[in-house]
Scaffold this motif. Sequence first.
Motif, PDB file in Angstrom:
ATOM      1  N   ALA A  82     -63.585  17.933  68.712  1.00 43.48           N
ATOM      2  CA  ALA A  82     -64.692  17.402  67.901  1.00 43.48           C
ATOM      3  C   ALA A  82     -64.946  18.319  66.709  1.00 43.48           C
ATOM      4  CB  ALA A  82     -65.952  17.290  68.764  1.00 43.48           C
ATOM      5  N   GLN A  83     -64.940  19.621  66.956  1.00 46.05           N
ATOM      6  CA  GLN A  83     -65.161  20.582  65.859  1.00 46.05           C
ATOM      7  C   GLN A  83     -64.046  20.475  64.826  1.00 46.05           C
ATOM      8  OE1 GLN A  83     -65.407  24.464  67.649  1.00 46.05           O
ATOM      9  NE2 GLN A  83     -67.094  23.893  68.972  1.00 46.05           N
ATOM     10  N   CYS A  84     -62.818  20.380  65.309  1.00 49.26           N
ATOM     11  CA  CYS A  84     -61.657  20.303  64.420  1.00 49.26           C
ATOM     12  C   CYS A  84     -61.727  19.057  63.534  1.00 49.26           C
ATOM     13  CB  CYS A  84     -60.379  20.289  65.263  1.00 49.26           C
ATOM     14  SG  CYS A  84     -58.884  19.948  64.325  1.00 49.26           S
ATOM     15  N   LEU A  85     -62.018  17.912  64.165  1.00 47.87           N
ATOM     16  CA  LEU A  85     -62.063  16.655  63.404  1.00 47.87           C
ATOM     17  C   LEU A  85     -63.193  16.682  62.378  1.00 47.87           C
ATOM     18  CD1 LEU A  85     -61.403  14.294  66.441  1.00 47.87           C
ATOM     19  CD2 LEU A  85     -59.783  14.845  64.622  1.00 47.87           C
ATOM     20  N   ALA A  86     -64.323  17.259  62.785  1.00 47.85           N
ATOM     21  CA  ALA A  86     -65.455  17.353  61.862  1.00 47.85           C
ATOM     22  C   ALA A  86     -65.115  18.263  60.683  1.00 47.85           C
ATOM     23  CB  ALA A  86     -66.685  17.884  62.607  1.00 47.85           C
ATOM     24  N   LEU A  87     -64.525  19.410  60.979  1.00 42.41           N
ATOM     25  CA  LEU A  87     -64.163  20.347  59.904  1.00 42.41           C
ATOM     26  C   LEU A  87     -63.231  19.683  58.900  1.00 42.41           C
ATOM     27  CD1 LEU A  87     -63.410  23.824  61.501  1.00 42.41           C
ATOM     28  CD2 LEU A  87     -65.112  23.342  59.745  1.00 42.41           C
TER      29      LEU A  87
ATOM     30  N   ASP B 285     -61.459  30.570  60.369  1.00 48.94           N
ATOM     31  CA  ASP B 285     -60.786  31.470  59.427  1.00 48.94           C
ATOM     32  C   ASP B 285     -60.159  30.599  58.341  1.00 48.94           C
ATOM     33  OD1 ASP B 285     -58.884  33.020  58.080  1.00 48.94           O
ATOM     34  OD2 ASP B 285     -58.507  34.285  59.833  1.00 48.94           O
ATOM     35  N   ALA B 286     -60.775  30.588  57.197  1.00 54.89           N
ATOM     36  CA  ALA B 286     -60.352  29.673  56.133  1.00 54.89           C
ATOM     37  C   ALA B 286     -58.999  30.059  55.538  1.00 54.89           C
ATOM     38  CB  ALA B 286     -61.417  29.647  55.027  1.00 54.89           C
ATOM     39  N   GLU B 287     -58.677  31.350  55.559  1.00 54.56           N
ATOM     40  CA  GLU B 287     -57.384  31.777  55.008  1.00 54.56           C
ATOM     41  C   GLU B 287     -56.238  31.323  55.894  1.00 54.56           C
ATOM     42  OE1 GLU B 287     -57.173  36.022  54.279  1.00 54.56           O
ATOM     43  OE2 GLU B 287     -58.605  35.756  52.632  1.00 54.56           O
ATOM     44  N   ARG B 288     -56.412  31.553  57.189  1.00 52.96           N
ATOM     45  CA  ARG B 288     -55.343  31.183  58.138  1.00 52.96           C
ATOM     46  C   ARG B 288     -55.495  29.749  58.634  1.00 52.96           C
ATOM     47  NH1 ARG B 288     -56.437  34.359  62.603  1.00 52.96           N
ATOM     48  NH2 ARG B 288     -54.497  33.730  63.550  1.00 52.96           N
TER      49      ARG B 288
ATOM     50  N   MET C 234     -64.835  17.374  56.637  1.00 54.91           N
ATOM     51  CA  MET C 234     -65.665  18.088  55.662  1.00 54.91           C
ATOM     52  C   MET C 234     -64.818  18.856  54.638  1.00 54.91           C
ATOM     53  SD  MET C 234     -68.489  19.404  58.436  1.00 54.91           S
ATOM     54  CE  MET C 234     -69.442  20.472  57.357  1.00 54.91           C
ATOM     55  N   GLY C 235     -63.513  18.727  54.766  1.00 51.59           N
ATOM     56  CA  GLY C 235     -62.632  19.321  53.757  1.00 51.59           C
ATOM     57  C   GLY C 235     -62.048  20.667  54.104  1.00 51.59           C
ATOM     58  N   TYR C 236     -62.215  21.097  55.375  1.00 53.05           N
ATOM     59  CA  TYR C 236     -61.637  22.370  55.806  1.00 53.05           C
ATOM     60  C   TYR C 236     -60.384  22.081  56.636  1.00 53.05           C
ATOM     61  CZ  TYR C 236     -66.316  24.215  54.780  1.00 53.05           C
ATOM     62  OH  TYR C 236     -67.494  24.569  54.182  1.00 53.05           O
ATOM     63  N   PRO C 237     -59.213  22.407  56.141  1.00 53.01           N
ATOM     64  CA  PRO C 237     -58.009  22.145  56.931  1.00 53.01           C
ATOM     65  C   PRO C 237     -57.943  23.017  58.184  1.00 53.01           C
ATOM     66  CG  PRO C 237     -57.464  23.128  54.787  1.00 53.01           C
ATOM     67  CD  PRO C 237     -58.949  23.046  54.864  1.00 53.01           C
ATOM     68  N   VAL C 238     -57.440  22.439  59.265  1.00 57.47           N
ATOM     69  CA  VAL C 238     -57.245  23.205  60.506  1.00 57.47           C
ATOM     70  C   VAL C 238     -55.790  23.055  60.918  1.00 57.47           C
ATOM     71  CG1 VAL C 238     -57.903  23.483  62.932  1.00 57.47           C
ATOM     72  CG2 VAL C 238     -59.630  22.794  61.249  1.00 57.47           C
ATOM     73  N   LYS C 239     -55.088  24.187  60.986  1.00 53.64           N
ATOM     74  CA  LYS C 239     -53.672  24.161  61.381  1.00 53.64           C
ATOM     75  C   LYS C 239     -53.456  24.737  62.765  1.00 53.64           C
ATOM     76  CE  LYS C 239     -51.409  24.400  56.896  1.00 53.64           C
ATOM     77  NZ  LYS C 239     -50.851  25.340  55.925  1.00 53.64           N
ATOM     78  N   LYS C 240     -54.473  25.425  63.251  1.00 51.31           N
ATOM     79  CA  LYS C 240     -54.319  26.094  64.541  1.00 51.31           C
ATOM     80  C   LYS C 240     -55.677  26.141  65.244  1.00 51.31           C
ATOM     81  CE  LYS C 240     -52.028  30.302  66.044  1.00 51.31           C
ATOM     82  NZ  LYS C 240     -51.562  31.606  65.608  1.00 51.31           N
ATOM     83  N   ILE C 241     -55.625  25.954  66.567  1.00 55.17           N
ATOM     84  CA  ILE C 241     -56.855  26.009  67.354  1.00 55.17           C
ATOM     85  C   ILE C 241     -56.671  27.021  68.491  1.00 55.17           C
ATOM     86  CG2 ILE C 241     -58.396  24.713  68.872  1.00 55.17           C
ATOM     87  CD1 ILE C 241     -57.660  22.185  67.394  1.00 55.17           C
TER      88      ILE C 241
END
Length: 184
Positions: free
Chosen positions: A107-112, A81-84, A115-122
Motif C-alpha cells: 500500500a505504501q509503495c503504490l501510494a508513493l 530513500d529517494a536517491e536509491r 505521488m510521483g516517488y519511484p520505488v525500485k526496491k522494498i
Amino acid sequence: MDDIILITELNDFIFCPMSIYFHKLYGGMDRVLYQDTPQLEGTAAHENVDKGTYSTKRAILTSLNVYCEQYRLVGKIDIYDAERQVLRERKKRIKVVYDGYYFQIYAQCLALREMGYPVKKIELYSMDDNKTYQIPLPEDNGDMMRKFEKTIEDMRSFDMDSFTQSNGDKCKHCIYSPACDRAR
Ligand code: SF4
C-alpha cells in the motif's frame, strides 16, 4: 466500514476485523493503558522516525503521509530513500513476514508511486536482530497482490453485526479480549 482505509488497518483486519473497532475505540487513550509490552516496543521503534530524527539527509524522507487513490488507502511511510528509490519499513522484531506486512508495504509503495516517488526496491527491517528482508515489488508478486485486493474488498463489505470469531487462539492473545463480546 468507511470507504477510505488506513494502511495500518490492513494488518489489523487479517488478525481480526473486530480489533479495528477496538483500536479506534481506544485510540484517544493513553497507550500505556491498553497496549502490551511488545506493542509499546514496536511503537518506540518508530519514534525516532516520527520525530524526524532518523536522518538529516535530504534524500531520506521519513514519516511521509501518503494516499493511494487507486485503492483509497491512507497512511504513513516509515523511510524512503529517494536517491536509491528504496522503501523501508522497520519493525521491532520480525519472526515471520506475515501477509499483513506485505499488504502494508505494498500500500505504501503504490501510494508513493502515485505521488510521483519511484520505488525500485522494498525492504523490511527487523531491529532486534538486525535482519533485512527483501520484498518483491507488487508487480512481481501477483499472488500477494490478489490477496491484497481481496482483503480490501472484504474490508469494504465487512459486516460487524454478523461477525463471529472462529479462532479462539487469537482471542487468547488479544489485548481486547476483556472488552470484546465476540471473544472465545
Ligand atoms: S477478542 Fe477475539 S474477537 Fe475480539 S477483537 Fe480480539 S481476536 Fe477479535
